[in-house]
Scaffold this motif. Structure first.
Motif, PDB file in Angstrom:
ATOM      1  N   UNK A  35       0.791  -1.294   0.015  1.00 39.20           N
ATOM      2  CA  UNK A  35       0.118   0.074   0.165  1.00 39.20           C
ATOM      3  C   UNK A  35       0.872   1.351   0.003  1.00 39.20           C
ATOM      4  N   UNK A  36       1.959   1.054   0.762  1.00 35.44           N
ATOM      5  CA  UNK A  36       2.948   2.470   0.781  1.00 35.44           C
ATOM      6  C   UNK A  36       3.450   2.336  -0.325  1.00 35.44           C
ATOM      7  N   UNK A  37       4.034   1.484  -1.095  1.00 35.53           N
ATOM      8  CA  UNK A  37       4.360   1.397  -2.649  1.00 35.53           C
ATOM      9  C   UNK A  37       3.667   2.195  -3.192  1.00 35.53           C
ATOM     10  N   UNK A  38       2.357   1.778  -3.521  1.00 33.94           N
ATOM     11  CA  UNK A  38       1.327   2.200  -4.125  1.00 33.94           C
ATOM     12  C   UNK A  38       1.393   3.822  -4.190  1.00 33.94           C
ATOM     13  N   UNK A  39       1.139   4.250  -2.996  1.00 35.04           N
ATOM     14  CA  UNK A  39       1.132   5.694  -2.878  1.00 35.04           C
ATOM     15  C   UNK A  39       2.277   6.385  -3.289  1.00 35.04           C
ATOM     16  N   UNK A  40       3.521   5.667  -3.244  1.00 33.14           N
ATOM     17  CA  UNK A  40       4.670   6.539  -3.954  1.00 33.14           C
ATOM     18  C   UNK A  40       4.519   6.514  -5.442  1.00 33.14           C
ATOM     19  N   UNK A  41       3.980   5.594  -5.936  1.00 32.99           N
ATOM     20  CA  UNK A  41       3.598   5.579  -7.405  1.00 32.99           C
ATOM     21  C   UNK A  41       2.520   6.459  -8.150  1.00 32.99           C
ATOM     22  N   UNK A  42       1.547   6.605  -6.937  1.00 33.91           N
ATOM     23  CA  UNK A  42       0.601   7.731  -7.306  1.00 33.91           C
ATOM     24  C   UNK A  42      -0.253   7.483  -8.605  1.00 33.91           C
ATOM     25  N   UNK A  43      -0.498   6.047  -8.937  1.00 40.11           N
ATOM     26  CA  UNK A  43      -1.210   5.696  -9.972  1.00 40.11           C
ATOM     27  C   UNK A  43      -1.686   4.112  -9.806  1.00 40.11           C
ATOM     28  N   UNK A  44      -2.665   3.752 -10.693  1.00 40.31           N
ATOM     29  CA  UNK A  44      -2.863   2.346 -10.706  1.00 40.31           C
ATOM     30  C   UNK A  44      -3.786   1.797  -9.570  1.00 40.31           C
ATOM     31  N   UNK A  45      -3.933   0.556  -9.614  1.00 36.99           N
ATOM     32  CA  UNK A  45      -4.661  -0.080  -8.521  1.00 36.99           C
ATOM     33  C   UNK A  45      -4.034  -0.866  -7.902  1.00 36.99           C
ATOM     34  N   UNK A  46      -4.174  -1.181  -6.427  1.00 35.90           N
ATOM     35  CA  UNK A  46      -3.545  -2.066  -5.658  1.00 35.90           C
ATOM     36  C   UNK A  46      -4.546  -2.917  -5.191  1.00 35.90           C
ATOM     37  N   UNK A  47      -4.433  -4.354  -4.917  1.00 34.06           N
ATOM     38  CA  UNK A  47      -5.686  -5.210  -4.416  1.00 34.06           C
ATOM     39  C   UNK A  47      -4.888  -5.862  -3.064  1.00 34.06           C
ATOM     40  N   UNK A  48      -5.960  -5.844  -1.978  1.00 31.46           N
ATOM     41  CA  UNK A  48      -5.567  -6.720  -0.875  1.00 31.46           C
ATOM     42  C   UNK A  48      -6.902  -7.552  -0.742  1.00 31.46           C
ATOM     43  N   UNK A 145     -12.624   3.391 -15.353  1.00 34.03           N
ATOM     44  CA  UNK A 145     -12.892   4.667 -16.195  1.00 34.03           C
ATOM     45  C   UNK A 145     -12.192   5.754 -15.369  1.00 34.03           C
ATOM     46  N   UNK A 146     -12.396   5.737 -14.088  1.00 30.72           N
ATOM     47  CA  UNK A 146     -12.166   6.998 -13.297  1.00 30.72           C
ATOM     48  C   UNK A 146     -10.964   7.141 -13.084  1.00 30.72           C
ATOM     49  N   UNK A 147     -10.121   5.932 -13.363  1.00 35.33           N
ATOM     50  CA  UNK A 147      -8.522   6.360 -13.363  1.00 35.33           C
ATOM     51  C   UNK A 147      -8.039   6.836 -14.696  1.00 35.33           C
ATOM     52  N   UNK A 178      -8.688  -5.073 -18.952  1.00 32.33           N
ATOM     53  CA  UNK A 178      -8.162  -3.918 -19.165  1.00 32.33           C
ATOM     54  C   UNK A 178      -7.796  -3.322 -17.567  1.00 32.33           C
ATOM     55  N   UNK A 179      -8.823  -3.817 -16.449  1.00 31.87           N
ATOM     56  CA  UNK A 179      -8.639  -3.608 -15.389  1.00 31.87           C
ATOM     57  C   UNK A 179      -7.305  -3.992 -14.616  1.00 31.87           C
ATOM     58  N   UNK A 180      -7.385  -5.594 -15.046  1.00 29.32           N
ATOM     59  CA  UNK A 180      -6.109  -6.091 -14.421  1.00 29.32           C
ATOM     60  C   UNK A 180      -4.753  -5.557 -14.754  1.00 29.32           C
ATOM     61  N   UNK A 181      -4.573  -4.931 -16.098  1.00 28.00           N
ATOM     62  CA  UNK A 181      -3.591  -4.411 -16.163  1.00 28.00           C
ATOM     63  C   UNK A 181      -3.265  -2.934 -15.733  1.00 28.00           C
ATOM     64  N   UNK A 182      -4.194  -2.539 -15.161  1.00 30.57           N
ATOM     65  CA  UNK A 182      -3.919  -1.448 -14.364  1.00 30.57           C
ATOM     66  C   UNK A 182      -3.411  -1.430 -12.962  1.00 30.57           C
TER      67      UNK A 182
END
Length: 343
Positions: A35-48, A145-147, A178-182
């Motif tokens: 989750x912290x890594x995701x914040x540094x990337x500032x894009x895409x999706x992360x799933x837990x 689509x919101x992304x 397409x979602x998985x690719x994000x």
């Protein structure tokens, strides 16, 4: 009730998620790192993902505590069975906006204007979606689509999705390619092992001011793990009742005998082992059909007890109630803020 007796500062085993009691098991540390890594990337999706009660919501609340308010504006929603338009409306409301129109185009425009405003102020928007396994394919596609909202080459909205095990299967559907690719990262939460279960219990007790009263025998720790399968929410439920039992019985040692008595009481209350409380099959079938549970849980469990009395279903109901309370709390807070702003 038992806090004063055992000289505890507070209850150590609440069912509601509390980041103040966050226990960093190996898998939970890894999930939080993602989750912290995701914040540094500032894009895409992360799933837990993870079983009911494994700590997904606690992780989200832990992350929210770390967010720099001057850099990130975050919103969290806990979904029930939402379709795309309902989800969009909830996202708008979660960011504190008043829905001005029910039309989808107006909602999208309102959200995009808000996100651009935050970007001009140097803030990023983060959306955390809890109970994501309840989302339809169309709703998930709406999130994708919101992304697409961007300013220059920077996305305006990032999303973290928290869901139960079936959410992993949902994401494998061909319609969601397409979602998985994000997705930039994903992590699956597993139950604690026996050693971690003991560490988890001791950590929460110490955090609440425990001075080894009551003491817990090695055998009792083993039995707690056996009864709870290492699932944090189940551990909390059993451990809380053990402390209550020790208080009522004026015991200062929790041993296997105490664990056996309390675990049996919990089982009886949940109607898992008490055959006398089994509901008539015909009535049960009607109830499950009305509740829409038959296709998800089956009519009866392997123990010949109604499905709605199994641990998993009861925990799902608890999660759903907690989610609704979160939504209600957000709504009340928003309405109160609106009233305060009025002259």
């Amino acid at each position: 009730m038992y806090e004063n007796y055992f000289k505890l500062d507070r209850k150590p085993f609440q069912l509601s998620p509390d980041p103040g009691f966050f226990f960093g098991s190996s898998i939970h540390k890894r999930a939080l790192a993602y989750l912290r890594y995701g914040l540094t990337q500032a894009e895409g999706f992360i799933a837990i993902t993870g079983d009911v009660g494994t700590g997904k919501t606690t992780l989200a609340r832990m992350l929210f505590r770390e967010l720099p308010p001057k850099e990130v504006i975050a919103a969290q929603i806990a979904t029930t069975q939402l379709e795309a338009d309902d989800l969009l409306r909830m996202v708008v409301q979660a960011f504190g906006l008043t829905v001005k129109s029910e039309s989808k185009s107006a909602l999208l425009e309102q959200l995009e204007i808000f996100l651009h405003k935050q970007a001009r102020e140097g803030k990023r928007a983060l959306l955390v979606v809890d109970e994501a396994q309840n989302l339809s394919h169309k709703a998930l596609e709406e999130l994708r689509m919101l992304s697409n909202f961007q300013t220059g080459d920077k996305p305006l909205l990032q999303s973290f999705l928290l869901g139960q095990n079936q959410f992993k299967r949902t994401l494998q559907h061909p319609d969601l390619e397409q979602l998985r690719q994000r997705f930039i990262a994903a992590c699956h939460l597993t139950p604690l092992d026996e050693a971690e279960t003991r560490e988890y219990i001791e950590y929460r007790l110490v955090t609440a001011g425990w001075k080894n009263d009551p003491s817990i025998t090695d055998e009792a720790f083993t039995d707690i793990f056996r009864h709870t399968k290492g699932i944090p929410r189940r551990i909390n439920s059993l451990a809380d009742r053990l402390l209550l039992f020790a208080y009522l019985e004026e015991r200062h040692v929790i041993d296997p005998d105490a664990v056996s008595i309390v675990a049996s009481e919990l089982d009886e209350e949940l109607n898992i082992t008490d055959d006398k409380k089994v509901i008539d099959d015909e009535k049960m079938a009607i109830t499950e059909e009305q509740l829409g549970l038959s296709n998800h849980f089956g009519t009866r469990s392997q123990y010949n007890t109604p499905a709605r009395f199994q641990w998993d279903y009861l925990e799902l109901r608890i999660t759903a109630i907690e989610s609704r309370l979160q939504i209600l709390n957000s709504y009340i807070h928003r309405r109160f803020s609106e009233i305060k702003r009025k002259p």
